[in-house]
Scaffold this motif. Structure first.
Motif, short mmCIF file in Angstrom:
data_model
loop_
_atom_site.label_atom_id
_atom_site.label_comp_id
_atom_site.label_asym_id
_atom_site.label_seq_id
_atom_site.Cartn_x
_atom_site.Cartn_y
_atom_site.Cartn_z
N GLY A 107 85.20 106.22 157.05
CA GLY A 107 85.24 104.79 157.34
C GLY A 107 86.50 104.16 156.76
O GLY A 107 87.20 103.38 157.44
N HIS A 108 86.80 104.48 155.50
CA HIS A 108 88.02 103.97 154.87
C HIS A 108 89.27 104.53 155.54
O HIS A 108 90.29 103.82 155.68
CB HIS A 108 88.03 104.33 153.38
CG HIS A 108 87.14 103.46 152.54
ND1 HIS A 108 85.82 103.76 152.30
CD2 HIS A 108 87.37 102.29 151.89
CE1 HIS A 108 85.28 102.83 151.54
NE2 HIS A 108 86.20 101.92 151.28
N ILE A 109 89.21 105.80 155.95
CA ILE A 109 90.37 106.42 156.62
C ILE A 109 90.67 105.70 157.93
O ILE A 109 91.83 105.39 158.24
CB ILE A 109 90.12 107.92 156.86
CG1 ILE A 109 90.14 108.68 155.52
CG2 ILE A 109 91.15 108.50 157.81
CD1 ILE A 109 89.70 110.12 155.62
N ILE A 110 89.64 105.43 158.72
CA ILE A 110 89.83 104.76 160.00
C ILE A 110 90.42 103.37 159.80
O ILE A 110 91.34 102.95 160.54
CB ILE A 110 88.49 104.69 160.77
CG1 ILE A 110 88.07 106.10 161.22
CG2 ILE A 110 88.60 103.76 161.98
CD1 ILE A 110 86.67 106.19 161.77
N ILE A 123 95.39 109.92 152.57
CA ILE A 123 95.81 108.89 153.53
C ILE A 123 95.82 107.50 152.91
O ILE A 123 96.75 106.71 153.13
CB ILE A 123 94.89 108.92 154.77
CG1 ILE A 123 95.08 110.24 155.53
CG2 ILE A 123 95.15 107.73 155.69
CD1 ILE A 123 94.11 110.46 156.66
N CYS A 124 94.81 107.21 152.09
CA CYS A 124 94.68 105.85 151.55
C CYS A 124 95.37 105.66 150.21
O CYS A 124 95.68 104.52 149.84
CB CYS A 124 93.19 105.49 151.43
SG CYS A 124 92.31 105.51 153.00
N HIS A 125 95.58 106.74 149.47
CA HIS A 125 96.25 106.64 148.15
C HIS A 125 97.32 107.72 148.02
O HIS A 125 97.23 108.59 147.14
CB HIS A 125 95.21 106.76 147.03
CG HIS A 125 94.14 105.73 147.06
ND1 HIS A 125 94.31 104.44 146.60
CD2 HIS A 125 92.86 105.78 147.54
CE1 HIS A 125 93.20 103.75 146.78
NE2 HIS A 125 92.31 104.54 147.34
N VAL A 166 83.72 117.04 149.94
CA VAL A 166 84.94 117.07 149.13
C VAL A 166 86.17 117.00 150.03
O VAL A 166 87.15 116.30 149.71
CB VAL A 166 84.96 118.35 148.26
CG1 VAL A 166 86.35 118.57 147.66
CG2 VAL A 166 83.93 118.25 147.16
N MET A 167 86.16 117.72 151.14
CA MET A 167 87.30 117.71 152.06
C MET A 167 87.52 116.32 152.65
O MET A 167 88.66 115.90 152.86
CB MET A 167 87.07 118.75 153.17
CG MET A 167 87.15 120.19 152.68
SD MET A 167 86.71 121.41 153.94
CE MET A 167 88.11 121.29 155.03
N SER A 168 86.43 115.61 152.91
CA SER A 168 86.59 114.25 153.44
C SER A 168 87.17 113.31 152.37
O SER A 168 88.01 112.46 152.68
CB SER A 168 85.24 113.72 153.93
OG SER A 168 84.33 113.52 152.86
N VAL A 169 86.76 113.47 151.12
CA VAL A 169 87.33 112.68 150.03
C VAL A 169 88.81 113.02 149.84
O VAL A 169 89.64 112.13 149.59
CB VAL A 169 86.54 112.90 148.72
CG1 VAL A 169 87.23 112.22 147.55
CG2 VAL A 169 85.12 112.39 148.85
N MET A 198 94.64 115.03 142.81
CA MET A 198 94.20 116.31 143.36
C MET A 198 95.18 117.41 142.98
O MET A 198 95.73 118.13 143.82
CB MET A 198 94.08 116.21 144.89
CG MET A 198 93.06 115.21 145.37
SD MET A 198 91.36 115.57 144.84
CE MET A 198 91.01 117.02 145.79
N ASN A 199 95.38 117.57 141.67
CA ASN A 199 96.25 118.67 141.21
C ASN A 199 95.49 120.00 141.27
O ASN A 199 94.30 120.04 141.59
CB ASN A 199 96.77 118.38 139.79
CG ASN A 199 95.64 118.20 138.79
OD1 ASN A 199 94.79 119.06 138.61
ND2 ASN A 199 95.62 117.04 138.13
#
Length: 331
Positions: free
Chosen positions: A222-225, A128-130, A119-122, A138-139
């Motif tokens: 992977g998406h973050i990088i 970062i991506c959105h 969950v923390m990675s999501v 993420m309310n």
């Protein structure tokens, strides 16, 4: 299969073997493990206190980090105090009920931690991506529900295997658990019946929890990088990579040791090597988490200073009031 007279109807306690081949250095081991345990408690309790008291840390990332610290405190407290008491006592026994309880809470808290790390990675991926949609996605309600799902997922996923282990027939003549706590593999070795089916079930459950959460974490980072590589500024690169790298360090240690221990068809075949790897999950990662995730973070440092100032101011105010009250009563 053993006869009924040798089975679990007579087994009321087990003997924990402890850390192997190190019996001659009990005092040194006790000191080291006690120090690590106290540092783990202090670091994680500081995180919880800072997150609860600091308004600047009312964000999803720190909310999840507070939950992670709670899990780390509970996970280490299930294992280490009993281990430390064994160093000081000649009695290395643990009751059957306490052993099963320790077994359940260790795997319940561990499974919850794997889910929470995913969950923390999501959460980092969305931040970062959105970034524009992040506050909506993420309310506070969503964060609470997701954290609760992690706790409940761990609690329910290990309930069946725990009941199955508690109902196994154990041999009365062999009650020595080849570990410093009631782990799955060493316990299954003591059963007076074939445990292959139960081991397969444990393997499937461990694979579902550990591997699925690992895949979510890997895809997210992977998406973050990829997103970080498109950041034009060098400072943006450095800030994003430092956050991701620290998280990935802990994730690699935790997932790597867990896969070695539990994602294998037969856990009872490798009990001799388990204790050394278990030290990583019960001592190393809980100790590193507060420092890697938070205590080296500028925002957390500022919030910690604010909290300490408030505590010091409150203490000083109480002290002055007490002195003033004592002077009045003496007159």
């Amino acid at each position: 299969m053993a006869s009924a007279g040798n089975q679990s109807s007579a087994v009321t306690e087990f003997i924990l073997k402890g850390v192997p081949t190190l019996n001659s250095t009990k005092a040194e081991l006790f000191s080291v493990f006690l120090l690590v345990y106290l540092m783990t408690l202090t670091g994680n309790m500081l995180i919880i206190g800072v997150v609860a008291a600091g308004t600047r840390l009312y964000t999803p990332m720190y909310f999840f980090l507070g939950n992670l610290s709670c899990l780390e405190i509970l996970l280490t407290s299930i294992i280490i105090p009993k281990m430390l008491s064994s160093f000081l006592s000649r009695q290395h026994t643990i009751s059957f009920a306490a052993c099963i309880t320790q077994f359940y809470f260790y795997f319940f808290l561990g499974a919850s931690e794997f889910l929470l790390l995913a969950v923390m990675s999501v959460d980092r991926y969305l931040a970062i991506c959105h970034p524009l949609h992040y506050p909506l996605l993420m309310n506070g309600t969503v964060c609470f529900q997701v954290a609760l799902a992690c706790w409940m997922g761990g609690l329910l996923s290990v309930l069946g295997p725990t009941v199955a282990v508690s109902l196994l027939p154990f041999c009365e003549q062999d009650v020595v658990v080849q570990h410093f706590f009631c782990d799955s593999g060493p316990l299954l070795c003591l059963a007076c019946t074939n445990t292959k089916e139960l081991e397969k079930t444990d393997f499937v459950l461990a694979s579902l929890v550990i591997v699925s959460s690992l895949m979510i974490t890997a895809v997210s980072y992977g998406h973050i990088i990829l997103a970080v590589l498109h950041i034009p500024s060098a400072s943006g690169h450095q800030k994003a990579f430092s956050t991701c790298t620290s998280h990935l360090m802990v994730v690699t240690l935790f997932y790597g040791s867990a896969i070695f221990l539990y994602v294998q068809p037969s856990q009872s075949d490798s009990v001799d090597a388990n204790w050394a790897v278990t030290v990583v999950t019960t001592f190393v990662t809980p100790l590193l988490n507060p420092f890697i995730y938070a205590l080296c973070n500028k925002q957390v440092k500022e919030a910690l200073k604010d909290m300490l100032r408030k505590v010091a101011a409150g203490f000083w105010e109480d002290l002055l009031l007490t002195k003033s009250f004592n002077k009045k009563t003496m007159r």
